[in-house]
Design a protein around this motif. Structure first.
Motif: not given
Length: 262
Positions: A200-224
């Protein structure tokens, strides 16, 4: 410094050298699916605009995904790597850091018709353009627009700690990986408590929230890239289509189906 000594995809980059000696220059190019431009820096700021295809840009502390219609501003001397998630058609503008007021950090934004037109004009600059005349006003207006338009929250912050970084790299490679914090902390060689605190200190969020951000970015790429909403939801790790739609809507301001259509 920019390297114009190589030939890529049959195009001799040295043809750009006379233009590159000017304070501002731009060009249009294409990358094939899977092409990776290794980590590098420029002594100028860079504005990259995806006309078609999906671009991934990784800096030392963040990862960005650019679907068509979006651009990224990269300040001068920022180390970055570029990869094409699909066949890409893009435009790039390089600007001396001493020209105008420039953003000091990377930012991704939707390209307006005005910005698109300004980039097109800069690509068409005559070799002997005068920065004190119309060309200079066009460049300064572009910089004003880049600073003015809202930046999009499409970045994933990367930790500097090598133990945490190996965990993040693994999740970036496979966003659907749903291992728990205890599993990841063991991989990192850290206690669960220490792992949670440092992450959390290094990314500004917990692991679950960080992983969701990754998933949503990957989703945006795949939808595009044209994948169906259901396929994307399952691929990035969502068991429920409704949960995926809700999370995507909250992050991007539109449903996955609308985003895909755009």
């Amino acid at each position: 410094m920019l390297d114009f000594s190589s030939t890529v995809f049959g195009v001799d980059r040295r043809e750009y050298l006379p233009i590159a000696c000017r304070p501002v220059h731009a060009y249009e190019d294409k990358f094939p699916l899977g092409y990776v431009y290794p980590e590098h820096t420029h002594d100028r700021a860079q504005l990259s605009f995806s006309l078609s295809g999906v671009m991934s840009v990784m800096t030392e502390d963040a990862n960005f995904i650019l679907p068509p219609g979006r651009a990224i501003w990269i300040p001068a001397n920022t180390s970055h790597q570029v990869a094409s998630r699909s066949a890409m058609h893009f435009q790039i503008v390089y600007i001396d850091p001493g020209i105008g007021e420039q953003p000091e950090s990377c930012r991704v934004f939707d390209v307006s018709p005005l910005v698109r037109g300004l980039i097109h004009e800069i690509i068409g600059f005559d070799l002997n353009y005068d920065m004190q005349e119309r060309e200079g006003r066009i460049v300064r207006l572009l910089l004003e627009e880049v600073s003015r338009v809202p930046a999009l929250s499409v970045r994933v912050t990367l930790p500097q700690d090598t133990r945490l970084r190996q965990v993040c790299d693994a999740i970036l490679a496979n966003p659907s990986d749903d291992r728990e914090i205890s599993d990841w902390s063991e991989i990192a060689g850290m206690s669960r408590r220490s792992f949670t605190r440092h992450f959390k200190q290094e990314t500004g969020m917990g692991l679950a929230a960080w992983r969701q951000q990754v998933r949503l970015m990957e989703a945006a790429a795949r939808l595009s890239e044209g994948e169906t909403v259901t396929s994307v939801a399952l691929t990035v790790g969502y068991d429920s289509l409704s949960a995926f739609t809700f999370a995507f809507q909250r992050a991007f301001g539109m449903s996955p189906s609308v985003f895909r259509a755009k």
